[in-house]
Each structure stands twice: as C-alpha cells, then as structure tokens.
Design an enzyme around this catalytic site. Structure first.
Site, PDB file in Angstrom:
ATOM      1  N   LYS A   1      -1.655  -8.158   5.232  1.00 55.35           N
ATOM      2  CA  LYS A   1      -2.860  -7.043   6.754  1.00 55.35           C
ATOM      3  C   LYS A   1      -2.378  -7.264   7.845  1.00 55.35           C
ATOM      4  O   LYS A   1      -1.840  -6.569   9.107  1.00 55.35           O
ATOM      5  CB  LYS A   1      -3.911  -7.622   6.294  1.00 55.35           C
ATOM      6  CG  LYS A   1      -4.794  -7.289   5.396  1.00 55.35           C
ATOM      7  CD  LYS A   1      -5.476  -6.131   5.487  1.00 55.35           C
ATOM      8  CE  LYS A   1      -4.389  -4.505   4.580  1.00 55.35           C
ATOM      9  NZ  LYS A   1      -4.165  -4.335   3.056  1.00 55.35           N
TER      10      LYS A   1
ATOM     11  N   GLU B   1       1.348  -5.093   8.575  1.00 48.97           N
ATOM     12  CA  GLU B   1       1.274  -3.776   8.640  1.00 48.97           C
ATOM     13  C   GLU B   1       0.548  -3.488  10.354  1.00 48.97           C
ATOM     14  O   GLU B   1       0.707  -2.918  10.591  1.00 48.97           O
ATOM     15  CB  GLU B   1       0.244  -3.126   7.115  1.00 48.97           C
ATOM     16  CG  GLU B   1      -0.718  -3.389   6.696  1.00 48.97           C
ATOM     17  CD  GLU B   1      -1.601  -3.445   6.060  1.00 48.97           C
ATOM     18  OE1 GLU B   1      -2.305  -3.100   4.885  1.00 48.97           O
ATOM     19  OE2 GLU B   1      -1.111  -2.026   5.466  1.00 48.97           O
TER      20      GLU B   1
ATOM     21  N   LYS C   1      -1.897   6.894   4.675  1.00 49.57           N
ATOM     22  CA  LYS C   1      -2.921   6.375   3.773  1.00 49.57           C
ATOM     23  C   LYS C   1      -2.653   6.254   2.159  1.00 49.57           C
ATOM     24  O   LYS C   1      -2.574   5.547   1.282  1.00 49.57           O
ATOM     25  CB  LYS C   1      -3.995   6.614   4.011  1.00 49.57           C
ATOM     26  CG  LYS C   1      -5.309   6.397   2.789  1.00 49.57           C
ATOM     27  CD  LYS C   1      -5.325   4.560   3.590  1.00 49.57           C
ATOM     28  CE  LYS C   1      -7.124   4.397   2.703  1.00 49.57           C
ATOM     29  NZ  LYS C   1      -6.560   2.489   3.106  1.00 49.57           N
TER      30      LYS C   1
ATOM     31  N   GLU D   1      -1.842 -11.000   0.132  1.00 51.01           N
ATOM     32  CA  GLU D   1      -2.725  -9.623   0.757  1.00 51.01           C
ATOM     33  C   GLU D   1      -2.697  -9.921   2.485  1.00 51.01           C
ATOM     34  O   GLU D   1      -3.289  -9.140   2.894  1.00 51.01           O
ATOM     35  CB  GLU D   1      -4.043 -10.298   0.092  1.00 51.01           C
ATOM     36  CG  GLU D   1      -4.681  -8.998   0.530  1.00 51.01           C
ATOM     37  CD  GLU D   1      -4.239  -7.378   0.631  1.00 51.01           C
ATOM     38  OE1 GLU D   1      -2.915  -6.786   0.534  1.00 51.01           O
ATOM     39  OE2 GLU D   1      -4.569  -6.407   1.162  1.00 51.01           O
TER      40      GLU D   1
ATOM     41  N   CYS E   1       2.116  13.669   3.586  1.00 47.94           N
ATOM     42  CA  CYS E   1       2.277  14.953   4.562  1.00 47.94           C
ATOM     43  C   CYS E   1       0.481  15.293   4.257  1.00 47.94           C
ATOM     44  O   CYS E   1       0.347  15.030   3.201  1.00 47.94           O
ATOM     45  CB  CYS E   1       3.047  16.058   4.039  1.00 47.94           C
ATOM     46  SG  CYS E   1       4.139  15.547   4.946  1.00 47.94           S
TER      47      CYS E   1
ATOM     48  N   ARG F   1      -3.447  11.221   6.398  1.00 45.51           N
ATOM     49  CA  ARG F   1      -2.334  11.111   4.978  1.00 45.51           C
ATOM     50  C   ARG F   1      -0.396  10.916   5.882  1.00 45.51           C
ATOM     51  O   ARG F   1       0.361  10.901   5.067  1.00 45.51           O
ATOM     52  CB  ARG F   1      -2.411  12.114   4.505  1.00 45.51           C
ATOM     53  CG  ARG F   1      -3.280  12.213   3.954  1.00 45.51           C
ATOM     54  CD  ARG F   1      -3.494  13.868   3.062  1.00 45.51           C
ATOM     55  NE  ARG F   1      -2.516  14.019   1.501  1.00 45.51           N
ATOM     56  CZ  ARG F   1      -2.252  14.047   1.031  1.00 45.51           C
ATOM     57  NH1 ARG F   1      -3.447  12.792   0.291  1.00 45.51           N
ATOM     58  NH2 ARG F   1      -2.040  13.681  -0.617  1.00 45.51           N
TER      59      ARG F   1
ATOM     60  N   ASN G   1       4.073  19.194   1.227  1.00 47.40           N
ATOM     61  CA  ASN G   1       4.266  17.999   0.732  1.00 47.40           C
ATOM     62  C   ASN G   1       4.653  16.943  -0.307  1.00 47.40           C
ATOM     63  O   ASN G   1       5.231  17.987  -1.482  1.00 47.40           O
ATOM     64  CB  ASN G   1       2.797  17.253   0.781  1.00 47.40           C
ATOM     65  CG  ASN G   1       2.668  15.461  -0.091  1.00 47.40           C
ATOM     66  OD1 ASN G   1       3.752  14.747   1.142  1.00 47.40           O
ATOM     67  ND2 ASN G   1       2.071  15.336  -0.253  1.00 47.40           N
ATOM     68  N   GLY G   2       6.536  15.797  -0.117  1.00 48.52           N
ATOM     69  CA  GLY G   2       6.653  15.915  -1.940  1.00 48.52           C
ATOM     70  C   GLY G   2       8.036  15.709  -1.331  1.00 48.52           C
ATOM     71  O   GLY G   2       8.403  15.463  -0.065  1.00 48.52           O
TER      72      GLY G   2
ATOM     73  N   HIS H   1      10.408 -25.032  -2.237  1.00 48.82           N
ATOM     74  CA  HIS H   1      11.484 -25.019  -2.226  1.00 48.82           C
ATOM     75  C   HIS H   1      12.511 -24.262  -1.337  1.00 48.82           C
ATOM     76  O   HIS H   1      13.730 -23.073  -2.128  1.00 48.82           O
ATOM     77  CB  HIS H   1      11.104 -23.757  -4.152  1.00 48.82           C
ATOM     78  CG  HIS H   1      10.519 -24.902  -5.025  1.00 48.82           C
ATOM     79  ND1 HIS H   1      11.369 -26.083  -5.515  1.00 48.82           N
ATOM     80  CD2 HIS H   1       8.730 -25.201  -5.607  1.00 48.82           C
ATOM     81  CE1 HIS H   1      10.411 -26.443  -6.348  1.00 48.82           C
ATOM     82  NE2 HIS H   1       9.550 -26.436  -6.299  1.00 48.82           N
TER      83      HIS H   1
ATOM     84  N   TRP I   1       4.330  13.098   7.212  1.00 51.79           N
ATOM     85  CA  TRP I   1       5.107  11.500   7.541  1.00 51.79           C
ATOM     86  C   TRP I   1       6.337  12.096   6.624  1.00 51.79           C
ATOM     87  O   TRP I   1       6.466  12.425   5.439  1.00 51.79           O
ATOM     88  CB  TRP I   1       4.026  11.309   6.023  1.00 51.79           C
ATOM     89  CG  TRP I   1       4.630   9.987   5.964  1.00 51.79           C
ATOM     90  CD1 TRP I   1       4.018   8.323   6.934  1.00 51.79           C
ATOM     91  CD2 TRP I   1       5.061   8.644   4.689  1.00 51.79           C
ATOM     92  NE1 TRP I   1       4.622   7.481   6.584  1.00 51.79           N
ATOM     93  CE2 TRP I   1       6.094   7.792   5.292  1.00 51.79           C
ATOM     94  CE3 TRP I   1       6.376   9.068   4.008  1.00 51.79           C
ATOM     95  CZ2 TRP I   1       6.230   6.575   4.809  1.00 51.79           C
ATOM     96  CZ3 TRP I   1       6.970   8.671   3.273  1.00 51.79           C
ATOM     97  CH2 TRP I   1       6.847   7.108   3.980  1.00 51.79           C
TER      98      TRP I   1
HETATM   99  C1  F6R Z   1      -2.219  -2.210   2.713  1.00 47.25           C
HETATM  100  C2  F6R Z   1      -2.092  -0.451   2.002  1.00 47.25           C
HETATM  101  C3  F6R Z   1      -1.227  -0.436   0.420  1.00 47.25           C
HETATM  102  C4  F6R Z   1      -2.105   0.224  -0.123  1.00 47.25           C
HETATM  103  C5  F6R Z   1      -0.806   0.888  -1.439  1.00 47.25           C
HETATM  104  C6  F6R Z   1      -1.204   1.118  -2.564  1.00 47.25           C
HETATM  105  O1  F6R Z   1      -2.736  -2.037   3.037  1.00 47.25           O
HETATM  106  O2  F6R Z   1      -3.310   0.288   1.877  1.00 47.25           O
HETATM  107  O3  F6R Z   1      -0.542  -1.497   0.174  1.00 47.25           O
HETATM  108  O4  F6R Z   1      -2.888  -0.677  -1.108  1.00 47.25           O
HETATM  109  O5  F6R Z   1       0.354   2.052  -0.868  1.00 47.25           O
HETATM  110  O6  F6R Z   1      -2.488   2.256  -2.922  1.00 47.25           O
HETATM  111  P1  F6R Z   1      -3.566   2.890  -3.249  1.00 47.25           P
HETATM  112  O7  F6R Z   1      -4.324   1.655  -4.454  1.00 47.25           O
HETATM  113  O8  F6R Z   1      -4.035   4.569  -3.152  1.00 47.25           O
HETATM  114  O9  F6R Z   1      -2.176   3.491  -4.656  1.00 47.25           O
END
Ligand code: F6R
Length: 586
Positions: free
Chosen positions: A467, A470, A581, A463, A2, A27, A100-101, A486, A74
C-alpha cells in the site's frame, strides 16, 4: 488496463462517450481519445493525460454524430504521446480502432503492411488493426466477415472496437482474453470493457466470450459470431445496479471512502447462497490438492486463506502468485482445486492460470468482487465479495472482504457472530486515524520503511508495504519477522521506520524481539497491537477481534498510513502513477 467504450444510437455520441470514459478512467489514465462518425468522416480528438484533459481539448471541436468510440490508455507498446493514444486510424482515415491488450505478432504484421504501402503514425502494436481492417473492407468484405478475418490474423489478447465510414451505423467488436461487454439499450447500444461505462443508460448486457466477433448497430438485434464465422445465440444478462455511478460523498478521495466503508462491506460477506457455500467447502474437503492463485493484494488474502484452511479444515494448500503458476501447473489435474481470488475478476495473470487449470481438469472455485466478470464465468463456483464497486486503484475494502470470506469458508460454525465482532472492531480501529496522520508525518521523508509480521501478521506486513509503495511512492518492504536477521537488518539505520505488526498471540514475544533488534540499531518502531510496549516509539492500539481476523483489523491503520502519507506527499491517491485498477495484460 485500457478502457474502451463504443456507442451507436440516436443521440449525440460524444457526451455519452465522455461520460462513460470518465467511469472507465480507473482502467488507465496516461492518455485518452475519442472519435465520432460525423457526416461520413471520422473526427478524432486525442490528448495526453486524464479524461479531463481530453474534455478540455474537445471544447470547440466539432464532434457531431450518433456513432463513436472512446478510450483511456495504459501504455504497453510505445511511450505516452498523443500519437500513441487511441483511436488509431487507417491510412485513408476511413477506419478507427480502439484496443485493450497486446498484439503479439504486430511486428510481423506491420512489416507486411508497410511492404504493401501502409504508413504508420504511432509506435503502438494496435495500429496494425485499422490498416488490416481497411484492407479487408477494401476487398469488399462486410464488417462481420472482416472481423472474423481479422481475428484469424491477430495473435495475442485483445478487446477491440472499430468503426468504419463504409458502415457508418455499426460498431465492430472482437474479443480474445480481454474483457468486453455489449450494453443493450433502447434504440442505442454500447460496447465497453466494463459495464460501469454504460450502466447509467442500460443494465442489460451481453458478455462477449473469447474468440467471438460482434456487429452492433442501434437496433435490438446484435450479430455475434464465433471466430469461425458461425452465428452464436448470445445471452442477455442483467448487470448489478450496485455499479451505479460511484460517488465520493463527502470524502476527499474514493480510497479513503472505501477504507471507511469497511465495517459495512465486510458484513456483506455473510450474504452468500448456502448451496454455493456448501459446494465450495465440499470441493475443498474432497480435493487431493489445493492451490490459491491470485495477484497483488488478492495474493496476500490467499496467504491468509492458506492459514485458515490449514487451521480450520485441516487442509494443506499452496499459495501461488498467478503469474508464476507454471511452477505448479503440472499439478493442475483432476482432483486438484484451484481457489482463484480476484477483486476485478479480469486479471490476465489469474485468468491465464485458471485457463490452464480448467484445461487440465482441475476444479476452479473463486472469490470475486466485480460481477459479471470473466473469472466468475470461468469458475465451477464463484463466491461474491459483495464489497461494492472499488474505485480507488489501491485495493482496500476488497481485501478485508476476501479475508473475511475465506475465514467464513473455512469455519462452519459461529462465523456470523465473529463477523459481527469484526465489524465492531473495524468501526473502532478507524478512530486511530488522527494518530496515524501523525505517524505519516513522521515517516513521509524516509528513504525506506519496513513492515514486520509473523504468522497471521506476515501477509499484513506484505500488504502494508505494498500500500505504501503504490500510494505514496515510498520504498517499503514487508518481511517475515524472523527473516530480518538473515539479511535485511543490514539496511536499518538511525531513524529507519519499522512497522511492527504484533498481535498478542503465540508470535508476540518473538516479534517483539525482532523489533528490539531494529531498535538497538537506531530504528524507529511503530507498534500495531492490542497491547502497548516500551519498545514502541509510536503505538497504534487496535481493538480485539477473533484471533484469525486480527489481520483485517491491523490492516486498517496500515491502509490509513499509506493514504495519509500519500496525501502529505501530494500523490494522486485514487490514481497512483503507472498503475491501473484492472490488470488485463500479462
Ligand atoms: C494493490 C492492487 C493490486 C491488485 C492486483 C490483483 O492495491 O490493487 O495489487 O490486488 O492487481 O487484482 P485483482 O484482485 O483484481 O485480481
């Protein structure tokens, strides 16, 4: 998670709050709300959806006042509804709270409040807070005392900002394990989960510590107390101006802008303080054991960091998903170095692991992009990624900076030239975009997409899949190439796309064979390599770079692939559904 902003000043609060909220939208964006203290009454507007929807709902509503709060949500407890959007009000409407929390003991508190006659209107854990605050203020406590009392009653993690009609010129702020900053302006002050919310009006800020309470009015003095009620002298710091208003420039989305920024941002890992770098390396060299701790994309950077430490420094380390730190927690003791990697520096899983490491005497060194951040403050030494604000929810440029910086840490010599070569390679790999768009067109209707890599290519396979999941909401799996036979090979059907990350190094032939196993079963192969092969149905040619930096180069077409697939599927690229984010809850 949030986004929180509170304002107290001499101008109308609503437009300032709205502007701040737009910057905090990364956020969380399932619902939003605002409250203003208007001539002794609280006026609230809440809406499900984005901040734009809230703005539309505010039109025509009287929201006049110099003090207020705003929130993007969120969801954790309670569905995405207007009732569950913040702010939440007390029974008599005199107190409004944004949070937030997670309040872990909310069920118990709610039961006790209901027994006293309080009526709840939402399914959230947050709503206990305004009711508790109303009771405290009714008993005659001032805001600061009520805040101290409240923080003793609440279990869990929280960043809270509240207003009360009894104290109409002040904000009450409280923090425990969730980010919260006070912005100090001229005749106006802010409380926000991120300095981004207020940086256009002031770059002076107080970073609230855990278990502190603050009362903020429009004067220069801010009252900060410990959870025991003792006054604390709070340090005012300057926040970086790189936080200034993010701009998409001519790009359609922040995500694609950030992908294209990488040749520049990756070069900024060279801007490091030499002493900090030396300290960082020395700590690693003297360590009895080393753990990388990170989540999501940053975890994938940690996997590469582990290889760099092993090959370049002869240091054995382990990479642990932050939320699984308990499996190694017994080793967090003196002599252990924890390398925490986080773009935001606010990821709750990372901070929890780091908290445990610190408590047991381990040294914490970190790589972080956003500053100031809690992780930076909780580290013995922090290296900055200098990648600039990353607005797109999917991590892109922060990953390339993390990997380049880890490489730099592990390799003392000639890294400057190698980073320059990497920049050139990144410039050139971006020209693959038109071809990648065609591949995106070809895979967009697939049920599943697989990514295969070996050695340095394995974290990139993970990775690439992350990507695509998401951004495009496509099921994707990243696999260690050797693991295919396997089990996962059973999933390959005619036309199943397989992205083969295949650098021309010691893994080349073996990875190629794994691709052949898929091709033999009807799969469609997308080769990502410096060298073409007949096996590939699609060939994305990437330029040469220093061997250990090839993952950074190979990653770019995979970022582009996820981006363009998402675009073709009309997904919200900058704000993928259900994600935020900065993941500040566990
Ligand atoms: C994927 C993504 C998330 C962050 C993860 C850690 O694109 O953005 O998987 O990598 O939430 O976030 P940070 O790096 O801010 O600790």
């Amino acid at each position: 998670m949030c986004g929180i902003i509170g304002f107290v000043g001499r101008e109308e609060a609503a437009p300032i709050l709205l502007e701040g909220l737009k910057r905090l939208e990364y956020r969380g964006y399932d619902s939003a709300g605002i409250v203003v203290v208007d001539r002794g009454a609280l006026r609230v507007v809440k809406e499900v959806g984005t901040v734009d929807k809230l703005e539309a709902a505010m039109a025509g509503v009287r929201l006049e006042g110099l003090v207020g709060l705003a929130h993007t949500r969120w969801a954790t407890h309670g569905g995405v509804t207007r009732e569950n959007a913040h702010p939440h009000l007390s029974c008599d409407g005199s107190v409004a709270v944004i949070h937030n929390g997670i309040i872990e003991n909310f069920a118990e508190l709610k039961g006790a409040l209901e027994a006293k006659g309080h009526v709840f209107r939402s399914q959230t854990d947050t709503e206990v807070i305004p009711h508790l605050l109303e009771d405290c203020l009714r008993e005659g406590m001032d805001l600061a005392t009520a805040g101290v009392e409240l923080s003793s009653l609440l279990k869990g993690q929280f960043a809270i900002v509240a207003v009360s009609t009894k104290f109409p010129s002040s904000l009450l702020a409280m923090r425990r394990n969730a980010p919260l900053m006070i912005g100090i302006g001229r005749g106006e002050n802010f409380v926000a989960s991120d300095a981004l919310a207020f940086v256009d009006r002031t770059n002076r800020a107080i970073f609230m510590d855990d278990d502190t309470v603050a009362v903020v009015s429009n004067g220069p003095e801010v009252k900060v107390l410990s959870s025991g009620g003792q006054p604390i002298k709070a340090e005012v710091v300057e926040v970086a101006h790189e936080l200034s208003k993010p701009d998409k420039e001519n790009y359609e989305h922040f995500t694609i802008k950030e992908i294209f920024e990488q040749p520049t941002t990756v070069g900024r890992v060279l801007d490091q303080d030499a002493g900090t770098l030396t300290f960082f390396r020395r700590e690693l060299q003297n360590a009895k054991r080393v753990f990388f701790i990170a989540s999501g994309t940053s975890y994938h950077a940690g996997m590469l960091g582990r290889l760099f430490l092993s090959e370049n420094m002869g240091i054995y380390s382990e990479v642990v998903v932050a939320s699984e730190f308990r499996s190694v927690e017994g080793w967090f003791k003196e002599g252990t170095v924890v390398i925490a990697i986080s773009q935001s520096g606010e990821t709750a899983d990372v901070l929890t692991a780091v908290g445990s490491a610190r408590a047991q005497g381990a040294t914490v060194v970190s790589l972080v992009n956003r500053t100031p951040s809690t992780l930076e403050r909780y580290s013995d030494v922090a290296l900055k990624l200098n990648a600039g604000t990353e607005v797109g929810v999917a991590a892109t440029k922060s990953l390339t900076a993390q990997v380049a910086l880890l490489y730099r840490v592990s390799k003392k010599d000639s890294e400057e030239k190698e980073i320059e070569r990497l920049q050139e390679a990144l410039d050139s790999v971006l020209t693959t975009e038109p071809l990648v768009v065609k591949v995106a067109e070809a895979i967009k209707a697939s049920k599943d997409v697989y990514f295969l890599g070996r050695g340095l290519g394995y974290p990139i396979a993970l990775e690439g899949a992350l990507k695509l999941k998401e951004l495009a909401y496509l099921h994707a799996e990243g696999l260690a190439a050797g693991e295919l036979k396997h089990g996962p090979l059973a999933l390959i059907e005619r036309g199943t796309p397989l992205v083969l990350i295949n650098p021309v190094d010691e893994t080349y032939e073996e990875t190629l064979s794994n691709g052949a196993e898929v091709k033999a079963r009807g799969g469609t192969i997308v080769g990502v390599s410096t060298q073409s092969n007949r096996l590939y149905d699609w060939f994305i040619k990437v330029p040469e770079a220093p061997r250990q930096l090839m993952p950074v180069v190979e990653m770019v077409p995979l970022q582009l692939l996820a981006y363009h697939t998402a675009r073709l599927l009309n997904a919200d690229v900058d704000k993928p559904r259900n994600l935020a984010k900065s993941v500040t809850v566990k």
